[in-house]
Write an enzyme that holds these catalytic residues in place. Structure first.
Site, PDB file in Angstrom:
ATOM      1  N   THR A  85       4.509  24.443  13.451  1.00 14.97           N
ATOM      2  CA  THR A  85       3.329  25.287  13.578  1.00 14.97           C
ATOM      3  C   THR A  85       2.915  25.409  15.036  1.00 14.97           C
ATOM      4  O   THR A  85       3.348  24.652  15.900  1.00 14.97           O
ATOM      5  CB  THR A  85       2.141  24.714  12.785  1.00 14.97           C
ATOM      6  OG1 THR A  85       1.840  23.395  13.271  1.00 14.97           O
ATOM      7  CG2 THR A  85       2.448  24.673  11.306  1.00 14.97           C
ATOM      8  N   TYR A 122      -9.612  27.918  15.583  1.00 18.65           N
ATOM      9  CA  TYR A 122      -8.188  27.597  15.422  1.00 18.65           C
ATOM     10  C   TYR A 122      -7.637  28.240  14.157  1.00 18.65           C
ATOM     11  O   TYR A 122      -8.268  28.209  13.105  1.00 18.65           O
ATOM     12  CB  TYR A 122      -8.032  26.076  15.336  1.00 18.65           C
ATOM     13  CG  TYR A 122      -6.682  25.583  14.864  1.00 18.65           C
ATOM     14  CD1 TYR A 122      -6.345  25.563  13.512  1.00 18.65           C
ATOM     15  CD2 TYR A 122      -5.753  25.104  15.770  1.00 18.65           C
ATOM     16  CE1 TYR A 122      -5.129  25.092  13.077  1.00 18.65           C
ATOM     17  CE2 TYR A 122      -4.518  24.627  15.351  1.00 18.65           C
ATOM     18  CZ  TYR A 122      -4.215  24.630  13.997  1.00 18.65           C
ATOM     19  OH  TYR A 122      -3.000  24.163  13.568  1.00 18.65           O
ATOM     20  N   HIS A 182       1.834  15.412   3.868  1.00 19.07           N
ATOM     21  CA  HIS A 182       1.966  16.491   4.846  1.00 19.07           C
ATOM     22  C   HIS A 182       3.002  16.233   5.936  1.00 19.07           C
ATOM     23  O   HIS A 182       3.484  17.183   6.562  1.00 19.07           O
ATOM     24  CB  HIS A 182       0.598  16.731   5.515  1.00 19.07           C
ATOM     25  CG  HIS A 182       0.428  18.134   6.018  1.00 19.07           C
ATOM     26  ND1 HIS A 182       1.451  18.890   6.515  1.00 19.07           N
ATOM     27  CD2 HIS A 182      -0.675  18.926   6.088  1.00 19.07           C
ATOM     28  CE1 HIS A 182       1.002  20.073   6.890  1.00 19.07           C
ATOM     29  NE2 HIS A 182      -0.286  20.122   6.625  1.00 19.07           N
TER      30      HIS A 182
END
Length: 836
Positions: free
Chosen positions: A600, A587, A471
């Site tokens: 993000t 969230y 990631h």
């Protein structure tokens, strides 16, 4: 062995008469062709760099400007207003440069300056135009006159046929929100979650933070935003991803699935051949920058920075922080099958291997009867366990000899391929087939995926494929672009023969895949076994269930002029309130790729409007018309919050950067005055005590919270350590650190600067998931367990899978067809959802 001998360029034999040297013309030809291909690639990259560097102009436009200037001089029209003559005076006078030559050279220099100035002017103008985001806040289907003018100007300034990175220098920087705006939005986000008295306390704390601590930190942050390309991304990558010391398997890595209903071929080697060739075609397009940049609404370009490290990238473990190793090129592939590692060359004679050739090579690996070497089978478990033992083992056992050579072959590969021994995929009539498929991609056997590679391609025995991606180098939409290209190319462009093989005829003259050699001492094998036990415990702690929802999709929701994303988020709020009788901090992630190197931002989807709608649904006295109006208001509010996050006006990333600055010695006036902040990677960062508090740092232990995430490819776990005496009251405004349930509370809080900031152990995996079909959501259910660690209960544990395109700009990100809902439950207060 015949193919191996052909791969040797020359052989020599020592005899009493001397040295007999035998050259292989075919091998020398292959070396020559490889060199030519390498130089072609270098020239292509230089050419792309030039084209990208002068965009939106072109090299031919420079020639046009020069010719126009020279032509005007012959017509006795001085467009330079005397500058050409001025430049000519400073040129050296010699017999090789006559007066006419110096005049032409001066005109060329003047034209070049005008041309470069025009390029800079166009870029700055485009950057200013792209800084306008008013178009995003206009009603759907309506466009103001100013926005129409803006669209026309953007199209004019954007040029024609942009390459992948053409807009990078024209994208605006991520703006730093004002402290006042962030605090105001923060208080608004927690207001629905707090009782009035608690909210007043939070207002006082927030105002104290805004007046005393934040201004000094904000100045440093603004200074960084002037200097850095993006004031968030580098810290986000380092502190959130690379400094985590826990396993990245399950906790960080994510995955993607194959077609659910279509299997192009049941032959494992053939499917591997086509998919690998398709991925390499995408890499070639990426290297040549032939992939057009992603454009929102076909007009606004998005940042392509994350695509640079898609291939030839590996996460290298470190004792305190990992690093990302990225190579400009790699000509081989690392393959794993039945506990054995191979290096497979992807080129022959400078040309990419065809799918049929790749199929033959993979079939050779599948047919290899040799057993794994001692310690080889579970070697990849090192990448699945704790990071510190892996870093220490790498430095101790893989720094020299054959181990180093073999490890380099894996880490320097284009990507990693696992030829799985099992068969997975969706099977009609088997409810758990999707569960097993997802878990296999998420963690496999804990030793058959190289979790440090940018991505691992998994090809199953029945021809199904999937991938597990690391990631830190990029977010999921980037991997989604590659995955969609691969699936489409494999099925619709390359195709298969009637027997299920790749098209074409194989070349039998290729050298077979090279088996990697290892030499593991007993101590190294113990470290491997230890990492495997940690990873296995984590994998066994994952309870995963996913199912298909086919009653309706986004199309029906859009008919009612409602955002599918807002529909899902409000449904989650309703489901959670019906289950718990309370609301919680929620969230959702949004993208910030409208800015250079953006990644993000957080959307706090539990708003005052959504809670009002939920309460109306729980009140039988409310009418349907009132509920519909409240739902519409909640949906519009959620869309507004999402747009704010996309345009750089979020809450959490700003607070995260302020928190990082506070950990520096000068960030808050010295080490003795550091605020006792605790961190949560995707949530709020606020101090539990303030710099004016006289209590020693060591005594300011924060609350600890339970944290868990339910999602395909990502998961966390509940934690419990209790609360220290004198700590702040348990309010959802405080984003608190988590630690393993098996460990005692640490003596002091840790943050991004601490190598131990992220817990590495895990408790029981979270609650059962009960699908509420009418609400189109997933509802967590807590059952009594040991202390604060929930037990699993029931068999109807679910995971929503719907169709993509859930938020503004999602089409531009390239949805992968399935919407994955991620959830986090923070004690009794925090609840997190995410649709990547």
């Amino acid at each position: 062995m015949a193919e191996a001998h052909q791969a040797v360029a020359f052989q020599f034999t020592v005899t009493p008469e001397g040295v007999d040297v035998q050259l292989s013309r075919e091998a020398l030809k292959q070396i020559y062709l490889s060199g030519v291909a390498s130089w072609k690639k270098r020239f292509a990259r230089i050419k792309n760099s030039i084209l990208t560097g002068v965009y939106p102009a072109t090299p031919s436009s420079w020639l046009v400007v020069v010719m126009a200037t020279v032509s005007s001089m012959y017509c006795r029209i001085d467009l330079s207003m005397g500058l050409i003559c001025h430049i000519r005076r400073y040129l050296p006078s010699c017999r090789y440069l006559s007066f006419q030559h110096r005049t032409l050279l001066s005109a060329a220099l003047f034209s070049t300056g005008v041309w470069l100035s025009g390029i800079l002017l166009c870029r700055q103008s485009l950057k200013l135009l792209l800084s306008y985001h008013g178009w995003m806040f206009e009603p759907h289907g309506k466009m103001s006159r100013s926005t129409r003018v803006w669209v026309a100007l953007v199209k004019v300034m954007s040029g024609r046929k942009p390459m992948l990175y053409s807009f990078q220098t024209s994208l605006p920087k991520l703006p730093v929100p004002t402290v006042e705006a962030t605090i105001r939005r923060y208080l608004e986000s927690v207001h629905p979650l707090l009782e009035e008295e608690k909210y007043r306390e939070m207002e006082v704390l927030a105002q104290a933070f805004q007046q005393h601590t934040a201004p000094r930190l904000q100045k440093y942050l603004v200074l960084k935003s002037w200097w850095a390309t993006n004031y968030v991304s580098d810290w986000w990558e380092e502190y959130v991803y690379l400094r985590g010391r826990g396993p990245i398997m399950v906790n960080s890595n994510y995955y993607a699935m194959d077609f659910l209903y279509v299997t192009p071929t049941p032959l494992q080697a053939a499917r591997a051949g086509n998919t690998v060739h398709s991925i390499l075609l995408y890499r070639r397009k990426l290297d040549r920058e032939e992939i057009p940049p992603v454009m929102a609404l076909g007009i606004v370009p998005m940042c392509s920075f994350q695509m640079e490290r898609m291939f030839n990238t590996t996460r290298i473990p470190g004792t305190e922080s990992d690093t990302l190793q990225h190579l400009s090129d790699s000509k081989h592939l690392a393959v794993y099958h039945k506990g054995r590692f191979y290096r497979l060359w992807l080129y022959q004679g400078g040309r990419l291997l065809k799918p049929r050739d790749l199929e033959l090579q993979f079939q050779r690996i599948l047919d290899d009867p040799s057993p794994p070497q001692p310690g080889e089978e579970k070697l990849a478990a090192l990448t699945a366990g704790e990071r510190v033992p892996w870093a220490e083992a790498r430095a101790r056992f893989f720094s020299q000899g054959k181990n180093k050579v073999s490890l380099d072959a894996i880490e320097r590969a284009a990507f990693f391929l696992a030829l799985d021994e099992e068969a997975h995929g969706y099977e009609r009539g088997r409810e758990d087939s999707m569960d097993r498929y997802a878990k296999s991609l998420l963690h496999g056997r804990c030793y058959d995926r190289w979790f440090d590679k940018s991505f691992t391609l998994v090809v199953y025995k029945n021809g199904k494929v999937g991938t597990n991606a690391e990631h830190s180098w990029a977010d999921a939409p980037i991997m989604g672009h590659l995955w969609e290209f691969m699936l489409g190319t494999d099925k619709f462009h390359l195709g298969y023969s009637e027997g299920g093989h790749c098209c074409g005829e194989p070349s039998t003259a290729m050298a077979p895949p090279q088996r990697l050699q290892w030499d593991f001492p007993e101590e190294c094998r113990k470290v491997i076994d230890s990492s495997y036990r940690v990873a296995k415990a984590l994998a066994d702690d994952v309870d995963f269930h996913c199912f298909q929802f086919s009653n309706f999709g986004k199309g029906l929701i859009k008919l009612f002029k409602i955002s599918p994303d807002a529909f899902i988020q409000i449904s989650l709020q309703l489901a959670h309130f019906r289950d718990k009788g309370s609301f919680c901090l929620t969230y959702e992630a949004s993208m910030t790729r409208l800015f250079r190197e953006g990644r993000t931002e957080t959307v706090r989807s539990c708003t005052r409007e959504s809670t009002a709608f939920v309460r109306s649904m729980m009140d039988p006295a409310r009418g349907q018309l009132e509920r519909r109006q409240l739902f519409q208001a909640a949906a519009e509010k959620h869309q507004h919050m999402y747009r704010l996050a996309m345009t750089g006006a979020g809450i959490d990333r700003h607070l995260f950067c302020l928190y990082v600055l506070s950990r520096t010695p000068d960030g808050s006036g010295g080490t003795s005055a550091r605020p006792c902040w605790t961190s949560q990677t995707s949530s709020t960062f606020l101090p539990t005590r303030w710099p004016t508090d006289p209590a020693p740092w060591e005594e300011q232990q924060p609350l600890c919270r339970r944290r868990m995430r339910l999602a395909p490819g990502r998961r966390a776990w509940p934690q419990n350590t209790g609360r220290a005496a004198g700590a702040a009251p348990p309010v959802p405004a405080l984003a608190l650190r988590w630690v393993p349930a098996s460990q005692s509370p640490p003596s002091q809080p840790r943050g991004p600067g601490d190598a131990q900031s992220r817990g590495s152990g895990c408790g029981r995996f979270p609650p059962s998931m009960l699908p509420i079909k009418k609400a189109l959501c997933v509802m967590p259910t807590w059952l009594p367990g040991d202390g604060l660690r929930p037990e699993l209960g029931g068999t109807d544990r679910g995971k929503l899978l719907g169709k993509g395109d859930h938020h503004p700009g999602n089409r531009a990100q390239g949805g992968t067809g399935l919407a994955h809902v991620t959830q986090e439950i923070h004690g009794s207060h925090g609840y997190r959802t995410h649709i990547p």
